[in-house]
Design a protein around this motif. Structure first.
Motif, PDB file in Angstrom:
ATOM      1  N   GLU A  18       3.265 111.184  59.522  1.00 26.99           N
ATOM      2  CA  GLU A  18       2.912 112.504  60.047  1.00 26.99           C
ATOM      3  C   GLU A  18       2.696 112.493  61.575  1.00 26.99           C
ATOM      4  OE1 GLU A  18      -0.515 113.714  57.828  1.00 26.99           O
ATOM      5  OE2 GLU A  18       0.656 114.276  56.073  1.00 26.99           O
TER       6      GLU A  18
ATOM      7  N   TYR B  36       6.377 114.337  57.352  1.00 25.14           N
ATOM      8  CA  TYR B  36       6.430 115.652  57.989  1.00 25.14           C
ATOM      9  C   TYR B  36       6.824 115.554  59.460  1.00 25.14           C
ATOM     10  CZ  TYR B  36       4.017 117.523  53.865  1.00 25.14           C
ATOM     11  OH  TYR B  36       3.697 117.898  52.629  1.00 25.14           O
TER      12      TYR B  36
ATOM     13  N   PRO C   9      10.239 118.624  53.397  1.00 28.81           N
ATOM     14  CA  PRO C   9      11.245 118.915  52.380  1.00 28.81           C
ATOM     15  C   PRO C   9      11.797 120.310  52.626  1.00 28.81           C
ATOM     16  CG  PRO C   9       9.256 118.046  51.367  1.00 28.81           C
ATOM     17  CD  PRO C   9       8.920 118.331  52.806  1.00 28.81           C
TER      18      PRO C   9
ATOM     19  N   GLU D 236      15.133 112.413  50.366  1.00 33.38           N
ATOM     20  CA  GLU D 236      14.530 112.346  49.032  1.00 33.38           C
ATOM     21  C   GLU D 236      14.644 113.723  48.391  1.00 33.38           C
ATOM     22  OE1 GLU D 236      10.442 111.118  48.732  1.00 33.38           O
ATOM     23  OE2 GLU D 236      10.474 111.268  46.536  1.00 33.38           O
TER      24      GLU D 236
ATOM     25  N   GLN E 134      14.166 116.035  51.606  1.00 37.13           N
ATOM     26  CA  GLN E 134      13.349 115.628  52.765  1.00 37.13           C
ATOM     27  C   GLN E 134      14.073 114.464  53.425  1.00 37.13           C
ATOM     28  OE1 GLN E 134       9.395 114.009  52.045  1.00 37.13           O
ATOM     29  NE2 GLN E 134       8.690 114.724  54.052  1.00 37.13           N
TER      30      GLN E 134
ATOM     31  N   LEU F 264      11.687 118.391  43.884  1.00 35.60           N
ATOM     32  CA  LEU F 264      11.907 119.571  43.057  1.00 35.60           C
ATOM     33  C   LEU F 264      10.909 120.665  43.392  1.00 35.60           C
ATOM     34  CD1 LEU F 264      13.595 120.591  40.664  1.00 35.60           C
ATOM     35  CD2 LEU F 264      11.930 119.510  39.144  1.00 35.60           C
ATOM     36  N   ARG F 265      11.367 121.917  43.254  1.00 37.13           N
ATOM     37  CA  ARG F 265      10.482 123.062  43.391  1.00 37.13           C
ATOM     38  C   ARG F 265      10.819 124.030  42.254  1.00 37.13           C
ATOM     39  NH1 ARG F 265       8.849 119.839  46.243  1.00 37.13           N
ATOM     40  NH2 ARG F 265       8.275 119.866  48.459  1.00 37.13           N
TER      41      ARG F 265
ATOM     42  N   ARG G   8       2.134 106.742  51.162  1.00 36.79           N
ATOM     43  CA  ARG G   8       1.621 107.393  52.374  1.00 36.79           C
ATOM     44  C   ARG G   8       0.124 107.178  52.577  1.00 36.79           C
ATOM     45  NH1 ARG G   8       2.844 112.020  49.318  1.00 36.79           N
ATOM     46  NH2 ARG G   8       0.997 113.210  48.694  1.00 36.79           N
TER      47      ARG G   8
ATOM     48  N   PRO H  35       5.735 120.481  42.602  1.00 38.61           N
ATOM     49  CA  PRO H  35       5.969 119.536  41.494  1.00 38.61           C
ATOM     50  C   PRO H  35       4.683 118.819  41.091  1.00 38.61           C
ATOM     51  CG  PRO H  35       6.937 118.703  43.522  1.00 38.61           C
ATOM     52  CD  PRO H  35       6.509 120.105  43.800  1.00 38.61           C
TER      53      PRO H  35
ATOM     54  N   ASN I 279      13.703 111.044  42.239  1.00 37.56           N
ATOM     55  CA  ASN I 279      12.551 110.522  41.487  1.00 37.56           C
ATOM     56  C   ASN I 279      12.871 110.491  39.996  1.00 37.56           C
ATOM     57  OD1 ASN I 279      10.060 110.266  43.325  1.00 37.56           O
ATOM     58  ND2 ASN I 279      10.995 112.214  43.936  1.00 37.56           N
TER      59      ASN I 279
ATOM     60  N   ASP J  39       8.817 103.154  44.155  1.00 38.75           N
ATOM     61  CA  ASP J  39       8.005 104.187  44.802  1.00 38.75           C
ATOM     62  C   ASP J  39       6.529 103.804  44.755  1.00 38.75           C
ATOM     63  OD1 ASP J  39       7.573 106.522  46.069  1.00 38.75           O
ATOM     64  OD2 ASP J  39       8.030 107.839  44.383  1.00 38.75           O
TER      65      ASP J  39
HETATM   66  N1  LIG Z   1       0.853 114.926  53.062  1.00 43.31           N
HETATM   67  C1  LIG Z   1       2.132 114.598  53.256  1.00 43.31           C
HETATM   68  N2  LIG Z   1       2.995 114.698  52.260  1.00 43.31           N
HETATM   69  C2  LIG Z   1       4.290 114.405  52.481  1.00 43.31           C
HETATM   70  C3  LIG Z   1       4.736 114.010  53.733  1.00 43.31           C
HETATM   71  N3  LIG Z   1       6.039 113.741  53.614  1.00 43.31           N
HETATM   72  C4  LIG Z   1       6.380 114.014  52.359  1.00 43.31           C
HETATM   73  N4  LIG Z   1       5.315 114.416  51.667  1.00 43.31           N
HETATM   74  C5  LIG Z   1       5.210 114.780  50.216  1.00 43.31           C
HETATM   75  O1  LIG Z   1       5.062 113.605  49.482  1.00 43.31           O
HETATM   76  C6  LIG Z   1       5.720 113.678  48.266  1.00 43.31           C
HETATM   77  C7  LIG Z   1       6.709 112.603  48.176  1.00 43.31           C
HETATM   78  O2  LIG Z   1       7.200 112.510  46.939  1.00 43.31           O
HETATM   79  P1  LIG Z   1       6.661 111.518  45.884  1.00 43.31           P
HETATM   80  O3  LIG Z   1       5.712 110.525  46.404  1.00 43.31           O
HETATM   81  O4  LIG Z   1       7.819 110.979  45.151  1.00 43.31           O
HETATM   82  O5  LIG Z   1       5.853 112.476  44.932  1.00 43.31           O
HETATM   83  C8  LIG Z   1       6.498 113.476  44.279  1.00 43.31           C
HETATM   84  C9  LIG Z   1       7.111 113.031  43.041  1.00 43.31           C
HETATM   85  O6  LIG Z   1       6.316 112.048  42.426  1.00 43.31           O
HETATM   86  C10 LIG Z   1       7.108 114.268  42.216  1.00 43.31           C
HETATM   87  N5  LIG Z   1       8.437 114.858  42.228  1.00 43.31           N
HETATM   88  C11 LIG Z   1       8.950 115.681  43.069  1.00 43.31           C
HETATM   89  N6  LIG Z   1      10.203 115.997  42.723  1.00 43.31           N
HETATM   90  C12 LIG Z   1      10.468 115.303  41.633  1.00 43.31           C
HETATM   91  C13 LIG Z   1      11.610 115.153  40.753  1.00 43.31           C
HETATM   92  O7  LIG Z   1      12.661 115.724  40.995  1.00 43.31           O
HETATM   93  N7  LIG Z   1      11.471 114.360  39.682  1.00 43.31           N
HETATM   94  C14 LIG Z   1      10.323 113.678  39.415  1.00 43.31           C
HETATM   95  N8  LIG Z   1      10.268 112.926  38.365  1.00 43.31           N
HETATM   96  N9  LIG Z   1       9.252 113.780  40.186  1.00 43.31           N
HETATM   97  C15 LIG Z   1       9.341 114.575  41.292  1.00 43.31           C
HETATM   98  O8  LIG Z   1       6.238 115.170  42.746  1.00 43.31           O
HETATM   99  C16 LIG Z   1       5.525 114.515  43.770  1.00 43.31           C
HETATM  100  C17 LIG Z   1       5.111 115.476  44.774  1.00 43.31           C
HETATM  101  O9  LIG Z   1       6.176 116.004  45.425  1.00 43.31           O
HETATM  102  P2  LIG Z   1       5.996 116.943  46.591  1.00 43.31           P
HETATM  103  O10 LIG Z   1       4.938 117.927  46.337  1.00 43.31           O
HETATM  104  O11 LIG Z   1       7.338 117.430  46.977  1.00 43.31           O
HETATM  105  O12 LIG Z   1       5.489 116.014  47.677  1.00 43.31           O
HETATM  106  C18 LIG Z   1       6.354 115.088  48.268  1.00 43.31           C
HETATM  107  C19 LIG Z   1       6.450 115.397  49.725  1.00 43.31           C
HETATM  108  O13 LIG Z   1       6.490 116.777  49.997  1.00 43.31           O
HETATM  109  C20 LIG Z   1       3.810 113.898  54.752  1.00 43.31           C
HETATM  110  O14 LIG Z   1       4.100 113.539  55.919  1.00 43.31           O
HETATM  111  N10 LIG Z   1       2.502 114.209  54.496  1.00 43.31           N
END
Ligand SMILES: Nc1nc2c(ncn2[C@@H]2O[C@@H]3COP(=O)(O)O[C@H]4[C@@H](O)[C@H](n5cnc6c(=O)[nH]c(N)nc65)O[C@@H]4COP(=O)(O)O[C@H]3[C@H]2O)c(=O)[nH]1
Length: 890
Positions: free
Chosen positions: A839, A858, A863, A659, A646, A662-663, A803, A674, A717, A779
């Protein structure tokens, strides 16, 4: 004439008288001659008898017996036809011919009994004729019971008769002499026999026998065994004093032995002697005075060397045994089962305290000192042994030590000396103090079955009790319950206040829980802050059971809801409790436990500090989660993970970073967020390999970008569990080295929560990471215990405003103020700021207006797969145009 006649008559008468005198004189002479002849005869008989007797005594084998010689002399000297010695037989009123010459020996002769006094009695004609005699001279010599019969086979002339009559005194005297000689001869024979016996005994004795003269202590006699023992011929021995073969050191002692023996007190001495062979021998010497000659001493010497050797060997064995028993601290006892008398040795005495006055001396006494709980078993085994139904006893029991404490004893006993009924009369055995072993066993048992921190049963013991309770509930139709409880917020307390505070808190929790339950219930600690309660025998009613279980669960929840006052401060916890019931169903204990755990999960999920009962729908959810977990384990290997990026842009809209998100491309469930699987991975530890994969992927992308001459920062992350891995820093170093990425291009995002959990350790590790050259980003800033103090201490480069603040900042004054503060703080600390979740343009403008220079959301780009992102980067025309970026979001 007349005168002449008268004279003639006178002379005639004188001549007649003279002639008569001469005749008488002649007769007297003849008589005297006969008398003299008889005396000569008697003298000859006596002399010959003596001679014979003397010879017979001297010669070993005399020719004939005294009886034969006597009867022969009678016949020859008294010129009779036969002679016999008769013995009166009172039973048969007759004589028996003992010895006969001319009369058959053994012949029985009828006769009246002999007169009491000595003298001659005429034998009746019947007796004589029975003996075949015409005449007989019968002579007795009281008090001897033997009488002598002399006789002729034919009648004799009167002259011969006179001769016979004249022989009577000879026969009488000869019989007396014979009787005297016979007695003497018999006495001599007896003496010879006795001497022979003595010699046989003396020489044949197994012991050495010495006869010593007390006056000069010279040796008079010694038997063969003595000569062998002293290894010396008799002559030589006679020349020596006993001191020659006695041990010099014993001589003084011998003096008193001699004296006592001579005084008539037999002595027994065990001593060593040194015979001529030079070899020392152990002997037992009995010294006794010979009473027939009080100057003589008899010494009987027995070689006891072999016995002494055995005794020595036995002593050594005993000593070794004693040493072994001493070393092994084994006490011995011996009990007379008939009298109940008990004897113990020193070691046993020491084992129970050492005071001989306080030791049990009877079986009953001993029994009283046994622990009341152990006494029935000991008594039962003892009774079985007493009645012969048990040969050996081996048991462990507690005994009262003289100090008052209880000690554990291992008793191994055995009966012996059996009576006819097969019961032992005695018993003996060994006792070992096994208190230390028992204590160790108890502590091992505690370690194995109890939690060392709270002293509550552990998981193993709980499962065992649950298994028993489950079986009992099935049999008895009772309902039971398992309450799984987890302390809310315990982790924070533990991490923020240290493990010691956490430990105290857990101990307090245990102390609060235990009194809430009945003794038959169990509260266990499974580790961490997990406590499990087993309620048994709740009720038989299926309707009542849930209510009963709930009331206990509520009681527990309330008890844990009130604040804990510890030395570290006051803590308010609360607990989430999952409950399941069990009764007759065919579930395993693990199923029951899993149900309670599932209910707990639900309780926690629904806001904590609550009680939840298990429902089967929960199980479905939990099982689904388990399935997912199983599949996630293979996701890396099966290449189902995808890395999305992203964009992060600056105020001008240029991409300055990304950033990595992961998916999981699940084969049947599609793309999984994730938010679903990261917590699961975190819980199960799978986050470590997954996180490593992400790090690796991000660095490879960076390397690719660098390879194309471009520059970008990628934020990755890092989960708390991954960060806490001991080799995390090393793994980062390794990836950087392997991919050749400039460390400053890698941004590691760690959450605020992680920092709070273990501040110092986290800061130390952050410094290590900083030393590698990577950038660190904090974070979710603002969502946790944000503290300026620790912010100052952390070597971070960037803050990410969560956020949730960004969302309402343009419309909510509080959030706006918070965002302003965050921006101001970051400026103060020279930190870069990335605002998350942008957003809308309002949000963007608000942030820009307050000095924020980097944005993610967004509005600026969703992402997207890494390839998409890279192609966007390649398309330089799109850079700086926010609207374009927005349209290409995932
Ligand atoms: N509503 C909204 N959401 C937005 C916006 N911009 C970004 N996001 C979402 O916010 C999350 C940001 O990641 P995070 O706070 O680190 O929060 C992440 C992070 O804590 C964790 N995560 C994701 N990938 C990894 C990884 O590779 N390793 C680890 N340890 N945790 C991960 O999963 C969480 C969720 O990830 P995602 O579902 O990808 O969700 C991401 C992203 O898709 C926006 O404008 N509005």
């Amino acid at each position: 004439m007349d005168e002449r006649l008268n004279e003639l008559d006178y002379y005639r008468s004188q001549c007649d008288e003279l002639g008569g005198r001469v005749l008488r004189l002649q007769e007297d002479v003849t008589q005297a001659r006969r008398e003299a002849q008889r005396h000569r005869t008697l003298a000859m008989i006596v002399q010959e008898l003596y001679t014979f007797a003397h010879d017979a005594e001297c010669l070993d084998s005399p020719s004939g017996t005294l009886e034969d010689a006597f009867l022969m002399l009678m016949v020859e000297r008294l010129q009779v036809d036969c002679a016999a010695l008769l013995r009166w037989q009172p039973d048969s009123s007759g004589f028996r011919v003992e010895f006969g010459l001319g009369v058959a020996s053994g012949l029985w002769l009828p006769a009246p009994p002999p007169a009491e006094a000595g003298g001659t009695t005429e034998l009746p004609a019947t007796t004589l004729s029975a003996a075949g005699l015409a005449t007989g001279l019968w002579v007795v010599a009281p008090p001897s019971s033997l009488s002598l019969l002399l006789g002729h086979r034919q009648l004799r002339t009167p002259q011969r008769k006179r001769l016979e009559d004249g022989n009577r005194p000879i026969a009488e005297t000869a019989l007396k002499v014979y009787n005297g000689l016979l007695e003497q001869h018999q006495a001599a024979l007896a003496l010879r026999a006795s001497e022979a016996n003595y010699r046989t005994l003396f020489e044949g004795a197994q012991d050495a026998i010495l006869v010593l003269d007390s006056r000069d202590r010279s040796l008079l006699d010694a038997n063969q065994r003595a000569l062998e023992l002293l290894a010396c011929p008799l002559d030589e021995l006679r020349r020596q004093a006993p001191s020659a073969w006695l041990v010099p050191a014993d001589l003084a002692r011998w003096k008193s032995v001699w004296e006592a023996a001579l005084a008539g007190h037999p002595q027994r001495v065990e001593t060593r002697i040194r015979p001529a062979s030079g070899r020392l021998l152990w002997t037992e010497i009995n010294v006794k005075r010979i009473d027939t000659d009080r100057r003589l001493l008899l010494a009987v010497v027995r070689d006891i060397s072999a016995r002494k050797q055995s005794e020595e060997a036995l002593k050594r064995v005993q000593e070794r045994l004693d040493l072994a028993l001493e070393g092994a601290e084994v006490g011995l006892y011996d009990v007379n089962l008939e009298t109940g008398e008990l004897v113990v040795d020193e070691r046993y005495l020491r084992m129970v305290g050492g005071d001989p006055q306080l030791i049990a001396t009877t079986l009953e006494d001993w029994l009283k000192r046994i622990h009341p709980d152990d006494r029935p078993t000991v008594q039962r085994l003892r009774d079985e042994a007493l009645t012969g139904h048990r040969q050996k006893i081996e048991l462990e029991y507690r005994v009262r030590h003289q100090s008052g404490a209880w000690i554990w004893i291992l008793d191994r006993g055995k009966g012996f000396d059996w009576d006819e009924a097969g019961r032992p009369r005695r018993a003996a055995g060994t006792c070992v103090d096994i208190t230390a072993r028992k204590t160790n066993e108890a502590s091992i048992h505690r370690l194995a079955f109890y939690d060392s921190l709270t002293d509550l049963p552990n998981r193993r013991l709980f499962l065992d009790r649950l298994s028993n309770a489950h079986a009992a509930a099935r049999r008895g139709g009772y309902h039971g319950a398992v309450l799984f409880l987890d302390l809310d917020h315990f982790k924070q307390v533990n991490d923020a206040r240290g493990h010691e505070a956490g430990d105290h808190l857990l101990q307090e929790v245990a102390a609060r829980l235990t009194p809430l339950l009945r003794t038959e219930d169990t509260v266990a600690r499974f580790g961490g802050d997990e406590f499990v309660i087993l309620l048994v025998n709740l009720t038989r009613s299926a309707q009542e059971a849930p209510a009963f279980a709930r009331s206990v669960a509520e009681k527990v929840r309330q008890a844990l809801a009130s604040p804990f006052q510890l030395q570290e401060g006051e803590f308010v916890l609360g607990a989430s409790i999952g409950v399941t019931l069990f009764c007759g169903t065919e579930r395993s204990v693990h199923d029951i436990l899993r149900e309670a755990d599932t209910a707990l999960y639900q309780a926690k999920a629904s806001g904590r500090n609550s009680v939840h009962f298990f429902e089967s729908s929960m199980q479905v959810a939990v099982e689904a989660r388990f399935d997912l977990e199983g599949e996630l384990r293979h996701a890396v290997d099966r290449e189902q993970l995808r890395l999305f990026l992203q964009p992060q842009v600056d105020a001008a809209g240029h991409i300055v970073g990304a950033e990595a998100l992961l998916r999981w491309q699940h084969p049947s469930k599609g793309l999984i967020s994730p938010a679903v699987f990261i917590p699961l991975a975190e819980e199960t530890g799978l986050i470590v390999p997954v996180g490593q994969w992400v790090l690796n992927q991000a660095c490879q992308i960076l390397a690719g970008i660098a390879g194309r001459g471009q520059s970008l920062r990628i934020s990755v992350n890092v989960s708390p569990r991954q960060f806490r891995q001991a080799d995390f820093v090393a793994s980062v170093r390794e990836v950087l080295a392997r991919t050749g990425v400039a460390p400053a291009c890698l941004v590691l995002e760690i959450t605020e929560g992680l920092v709070i959990e273990d501040l110092q350790h986290t800061i130390d590790k952050m410094h290590e990471l900083k030393a590698c050259g990577v950038r660190l980003s904090l974070d979710d800033f603002g969502t946790g215990y944000s503290s300026l103090t620790y912010l100052k201490r952390m070597p971070i480069d960037e803050l990410k405003i969560d956020r949730s603040f960004v969302r309402d900042a343009p419309v909510n004054d509080n959030d706006a103020a918070l965002v302003e503060v965050m921006l101001s703080v970051s400026r103060h600390f020279h930190l870069e700021v990335v605002a998350e979740g942008v957003e809308t343009l309002d949000q963007l403008n608000f942030l820009k207006a307050h000095g924020c220079r980097c944005f993610q959301g967004y509005l600026l780009g969703r992402p997207m797969p890494a390839e998409t992102f890279l192609s966007l980067m390649d398309d330089g025309s799109d850079q700086g145009r926010l609207s374009d970026l927005q349209t290409s979001g995932a």
